[in-house]
Scaffold this active site. Structure first.
Site, PDB file in Angstrom:
ATOM      1  N   HIS A 128      45.249  36.651  37.325  1.00 33.61           N
ATOM      2  CA  HIS A 128      46.122  37.072  36.224  1.00 33.61           C
ATOM      3  C   HIS A 128      47.594  37.015  36.602  1.00 33.61           C
ATOM      4  O   HIS A 128      47.975  36.923  37.771  1.00 33.61           O
ATOM      5  CB  HIS A 128      45.744  38.481  35.762  1.00 33.61           C
ATOM      6  CG  HIS A 128      45.956  39.567  36.786  1.00 33.61           C
ATOM      7  ND1 HIS A 128      47.146  40.240  36.922  1.00 33.61           N
ATOM      8  CD2 HIS A 128      45.112  40.104  37.711  1.00 33.61           C
ATOM      9  CE1 HIS A 128      47.043  41.144  37.877  1.00 33.61           C
ATOM     10  NE2 HIS A 128      45.820  41.087  38.376  1.00 33.61           N
ATOM     11  N   CYS A 144      41.860  42.050  42.365  1.00 33.87           N
ATOM     12  CA  CYS A 144      42.087  40.835  41.583  1.00 33.87           C
ATOM     13  C   CYS A 144      43.210  40.002  42.204  1.00 33.87           C
ATOM     14  O   CYS A 144      43.951  40.463  43.065  1.00 33.87           O
ATOM     15  CB  CYS A 144      42.413  41.189  40.140  1.00 33.87           C
ATOM     16  SG  CYS A 144      40.977  41.792  39.219  1.00 33.87           S
TER      17      CYS A 144
END
Length: 535
Positions: free
Chosen positions: A427, A446
């Protein structure tokens, strides 16, 4: 023709030549019953071996008198004798013991026992060199990669259908990276035999303009490593600055030309350390011995990078931030398929963050972390003032938390999804300054991207004549929008502290999570050892 004819066809050096001198007594090949009984007895505890011989009427693979058996024997013994070249534990295959067992054959029963012994060694070697010596999840619980193990019975069956030399050549990973690592391993082994790169540099930091004995140590070390041509310079001059920048580039560091603490740690890493990294990388390459996809995304965790690979070539690359080196935050290793991207995403806060980080703040002040909504089970925003958060703990907290789309959203303006049980994805991020650090391990697991828009354009290019226009048309709505990738793109999260760049040179990275150290320890216990090679 008797069992003595088994010796014919071995014309290779080392342990195989020893076999030529060992007495293998003759015996009547027609007396197959004792052979079959011995094979059945020896294979009883291994269903794959037992099933193979039963289905093939106990015909020998290794100990017969034909050319095929002789060729298979020769290739197996040659392979296990040279297993060390691949960073495999030679003692596991016991080539000397196998040769001795063959040399001690005096009966059909002996021959049957030797037959199964060779099949056992073959299956062990084939699996080790094709898909790895270790079971990764036993080494580190964050290595959740599914290993592409082959069917053991198929290995044995292939011995009857494939020329032995071709079969054994085809067992190791057939990748450019694997072969490059083998070459680097040999180079380092020769360096180890020659004494390595010389004395380490004792200074913590050296800068352009510095002089003194530690500058000379740095100069000599850079020369030994091949980053600086031979020179008599006594100072940290422009030439040495350029050499330090080249070293930094090859080790994933910011190229400022200053030999600071992280650069100095890498400069002082010895040949033994680098050789361990290469041997571990060979094992990791065996774990990933599968079709990775003509187009795929490759995230190398300790390199802090994300790349798109098309037909073996890097077509896009960006810096990344990965999980912090804490028990609950490191980025795991696995492969999946990237199916879609979400433009203008909401951040649905993981429960671990809600209960460990935000709930304590809400207990002190119900209006803390105002930028994040508290929601009920139906996703409806609740009135914080009507809730006594002190009544709840990590187990019974009934609410969720969500950050709506915005430029300040923790996920930035786009996320890239490959749905998985680990809740890991790629992301954007508003925290752009972190991408300037040498070590970029700050997330909750992440992977954050430095250039997420450009990454999106590259992913969309195969399905749109105007990928940038498509992306921004969705972005400009301000609404959360899903865009499917057609077709989905394989994504591989790997961990390589030694790897080959596009120029064919080996680069090294720090072992940020200590995973490679644990893998090396396990390989060492299995019998893998460093060697200094003078050949």
């Amino acid at each position: 023709m008797g069992l003595a004819s088994m010796r014919r066809g071995f014309a290779v050096p080392g342990l195989l030549s020893l076999l030529l001198s060992l007495p293998i007594a003759s015996g009547a090949v027609a007396q197959v019953t004792p052979f079959k009984q011995a094979v059945a007895e020896a294979a009883a505890e291994d269903s794959d071996i037992a099933g193979f011989y039963r289905e093939n009427e106990y015909a020998p693979l290794w100990t017969g008198t034909g050319d095929g058996d002789r060729a298979r024997r020769a290739e197996l013994l040659r392979a296990i004798e040279n297993a060390e070249a691949h960073g495999l534990p030679v003692a596991r295959y016991d080539p000397a013991g196998l040769v001795a067992q063959l040399g001690a054959v005096r009966s059909e029963r002996d021959r049957g026992l030797a037959e199964v012994a060779m099949s056992r060694v073959f299956l062990q070697y084939a699996r080790d060199i094709q898909t790895g010596v270790l079971i990764p999840s036993r080494i580190d619980r964050q290595i959740v990669r599914e290993i592409p193990y082959r069917d053991r019975g198929a290995y044995l069956a292939s011995l009857n259908t494939t020329a032995p030399a071709a079969l054994f050549r085809g067992l190791p990973p057939r990748t450019i990276e694997y072969n490059a690592l083998l070459k680097e391993k040999l180079t380092l082994e020769r360096l180890l035999a020659a004494g390595g790169w010389g004395p380490t540099v004792q200074s913590g930091t050296l800068r352009p303009g510095d002089t003194g004995k530690e500058v000379l140590s740095l100069r000599n070390r850079l020369i030994s490593m091949g980053f600086l041509d031979r020179t008599l310079t006594q100072s940290y001059d422009e030439t040495m600055t350029t050499a330090v920048k080249s070293f930094q580039l090859a080790h994933g560091l910011n190229q400022d030309g200053i030999a600071g603490p992280e650069t100095m740690r890498q400069i002082n890493s010895g040949v033994e350390t680098r050789l361990q990294s290469v041997i571990v990388a060979l094992e990791r390459e065996r774990w990933l011995n599968l079709d990775r996809g003509d187009r795929h995304v490759l995230v190398n965790i300790p390199d802090f990078s994300a790349r798109i690979i098309d037909n073996g070539k890097v077509t896009f690359s960006t810096r990344s931030v990965v999980g912090a080196a804490r028990d609950d935050r490191p980025t795991p290793e696995f492969s999946d398929r990237m199916e879609f991207m979400v433009i203008n995403p909401s951040w649905y806060v993981p429960r671990s963050i809600v209960t460990k980080e935000y709930l304590p703040q809400l207990k002190r002040n119900p209006y803390a972390v105002r930028h994040i909504e508290v929601t009920d089970r139906q996703g409806r925003k609740i009135n914080r003032g009507a809730v006594n958060f002190n009544n709840y703990n990590a187990r019974n907290f009934p609410f969720s938390m969500r950050q709506p789309p915005s430029h300040d959203n923790a996920l930035g303006l786009v996320k890239f999804m490959f749905p998985n049980k680990y809740n890991i994805y790629l992301h954007d991020t508003p925290a752009k300054s972190l991408f300037q650090r040498d070590v970029r391990a700050f997330s909750h697991g992440c992977v954050r991207l430095a250039d997420p828009f450009e990454f999106a354009y590259a992913l969309l290019a195969p399905q749109s004549d105007d990928p940038e226009g498509l992306f921004h048309a969705k972005l400009n709505t301000g609404r959360e929008t899903r865009v499917n990738l057609e077709p989905p793109v394989p994504v591989h999260l790997i961990y390589r502290t030694a790897f080959t760049n596009a120029r064919g040179q080996t680069e090294y990275r720090a072992d940020i999570y200590g995973r490679d150290a644990r893998i090396w320890s396990a390989l060492s216990k299995a019998g893998v050892a460093l060697r200094a090679y003078r050949g």
